[in-house]
Design an enzyme around this catalytic site. Structure first.
Site, mmCIF file in Angstrom:
data_model
loop_
_atom_site.group_PDB
_atom_site.id
_atom_site.type_symbol
_atom_site.label_atom_id
_atom_site.label_comp_id
_atom_site.label_asym_id
_atom_site.label_seq_id
_atom_site.Cartn_x
_atom_site.Cartn_y
_atom_site.Cartn_z
ATOM 1 C CB THR A 114 -6.449 -2.638 0.996
ATOM 2 O OG1 THR A 114 -6.273 -1.493 1.588
ATOM 3 C CG2 THR A 114 -5.249 -3.602 0.739
ATOM 4 C CB SER A 150 -0.908 0.034 1.283
ATOM 5 O OG SER A 150 -1.921 -1.092 1.026
ATOM 6 C CD GLU A 200 -4.342 0.551 -10.137
ATOM 7 O OE1 GLU A 200 -3.846 -0.662 -9.625
ATOM 8 O OE2 GLU A 200 -3.866 1.577 -9.857
ATOM 9 N NE ARG A 201 -7.584 4.547 -6.569
ATOM 10 C CZ ARG A 201 -7.152 5.611 -6.115
ATOM 11 N NH1 ARG A 201 -7.915 6.703 -5.686
ATOM 12 N NH2 ARG A 201 -5.878 5.467 -5.374
ATOM 13 C CD GLN A 219 -25.268 -19.618 5.047
ATOM 14 O OE1 GLN A 219 -23.849 -19.520 5.132
ATOM 15 N NE2 GLN A 219 -25.988 -20.205 5.815
ATOM 16 C CD GLN A 230 -40.493 -12.023 6.124
ATOM 17 O OE1 GLN A 230 -40.340 -12.341 7.592
ATOM 18 N NE2 GLN A 230 -41.670 -11.352 5.864
ATOM 19 C CD GLU A 248 -8.869 -2.808 4.717
ATOM 20 O OE1 GLU A 248 -9.753 -3.665 5.388
ATOM 21 O OE2 GLU A 248 -8.454 -2.889 3.766
#
Length: 380
Positions: free
Chosen positions: A366, A133, A241-242, A337, A278, A368
């Site tokens: 990241t 980073s 890039e993003r 799930q 539901q 973050e």
């Protein structure tokens, strides 16, 4: 909700979908193209896309491309990701190509940009074992010598270097008080003496690599842009890039949602489709809402970037990357799930979608780091 696309863009999306459905629409087809899912890039499929002109969608016309903007590029990325086309080399290629387009010499542009249109792969290398980073902490050095530079050091997590013609390398050429200064970009052929490329095995297959430079000489003509100014050059490419990563993961999230929806409509327990309960109906509603929010954000940021070429939209591009990558990870985990044991089975594909989504919140900055960038734009 219907998407407001021009006729040209709608035709592009339709053509990509029809092509991918024919060439890589089934797991069996994709397995054949990727050595059972081990490889993330199929040169065979990539070459066919090159023939159709799609790989040059964002390459200027003078180099054989279509010269389209961010919105068109995002549509291509989204649709190929939705259909799970194994062309992982495209993302790094177009990121590297954008830097060459802005800063390279005419000869470098001719080689790289023309190569992109014809199906060549390019890579870009910033990360090191001690600099992820914090890119400014990199220590791989390029020492000035007669007629060029000698490179020594290690790079890591370099996507698609094993497929690429060149690596756009960021190395330190001088030690400055400001760590962001003294960095230079180099166009390094992957077959140059003194460079060893070694693959890193990951849960996603063969995609990333360690690079080892040992007295690797490159001529002055390998410098891309201004020596010592690589940091500013990298910052100029943040939008692209993003947005590339955001569009890829939005397409993957779309695919996961459609697969989940089909499953809960068909799977019956206690005498009725499980989607009618539901507990699952509300989860589907939440996921659909989040997917629509991500699409609106992605489309709006892409349109804004196209309307203001040359400007850096750090906040907006980071928001798009954060939203779409986190949604893809959440969507695929929810899919596993709701599909129960079938979500865990390779036959149904949800587990591979989840594996593909996990790394998206790490690479390209990241989640973050994206939150930190967004916070800074608000003066925090």
């Amino acid at each position: 909700m219907p998407r407001n696309l021009t006729d040209e863009r709608r035709d592009l999306v339709t053509a990509i979908g029809e092509f991918c459905r024919k060439e890589c629409g089934t797991k069996e087809q994709r397995d054949k193209l990727t050595d059972g899912g081990v490889q993330q890039h199929s040169p065979q499929l990539y070459a066919k896309m090159a023939e159709l002109g799609w790989l040059g969608i964002a390459i200027p016309e003078e180099y054989g491309g279509a010269g389209q903007g961010m919105a068109d590029l995002c549509l291509f990325l989204e649709e190929t990701s939705y259909w799970r086309a194994p062309i992982s080399g495209f993302a790094t290629t177009i990121i590297a190509a954008a830097s060459y387009e802005k800063f390279a010499t005419e000869e470098q542009k001719r080689v790289v940009l023309g190569g992109v249109v014809n199906g060549r792969v390019e890579a870009i290398s910033m990360s090191e074992p001690g600099a992820g980073s914090d890119v400014a902490a990199l220590t791989c050095r390029a020492e000035r010598t007669t007629g060029g530079y000698v490179i020594n050091g290690q790079k890591t997590w370099c996507s698609n270097a094993h497929l690429a013609d060149h690596v756009l390398l960021v190395a330190r050429t001088s030690q400055e008080a400001d760590r962001h200064q003294g960095l230079t970009q180099f166009m390094v052929p992957t077959d140059v003496d003194g460079l060893q490329i070694r693959g890193i095995d990951t849960m996603g297959g063969k995609e990333v690599n360690d690079l080892y430079f040992t007295d690797c000489f490159v001529p002055d003509s390998a410098v891309v842009g201004t020596p010592g100014n690589a940091w500013a050059q990298l910052m100029a490419g943040l939008n692209l890039e993003r947005m590339i990563l955001a569009a890829n993961m939005y397409g993957l999230a779309r695919r996961a949602f459609d697969d989940i929806l089909a499953y809960v409509k068909e799977r019956e327990q206690f005498g009725r489709p499980i989607g009618s309960f539901q507990a699952l109906k509300h989860r589907i509603a939440d996921l659909a809402t989040e997917l629509e929010c991500a699409r609106l954000l992605l489309d709006d940021v892409a349109a804004t970037i196209d309307a203001h070429p040359g400007e850096v939209f750090a906040r907006e591009a980071s928001m798009a990357k954060l939203k779409c990558t986190e949604l893809a990870k959440h969507m695929t985990l929810e899919g596993m799930q709701m599909m129960g044991g079938y979500g865990y089975a390779t036959e149904y594909g949800m587990e591979s979608l989840h594996r593909a989504s996990i790394v998206s919140t790490v690479y390209g900055g990241t989640s973050e780091i994206q939150r930190d960038i967004i916070g800074k734009t608000y003066g925090l």
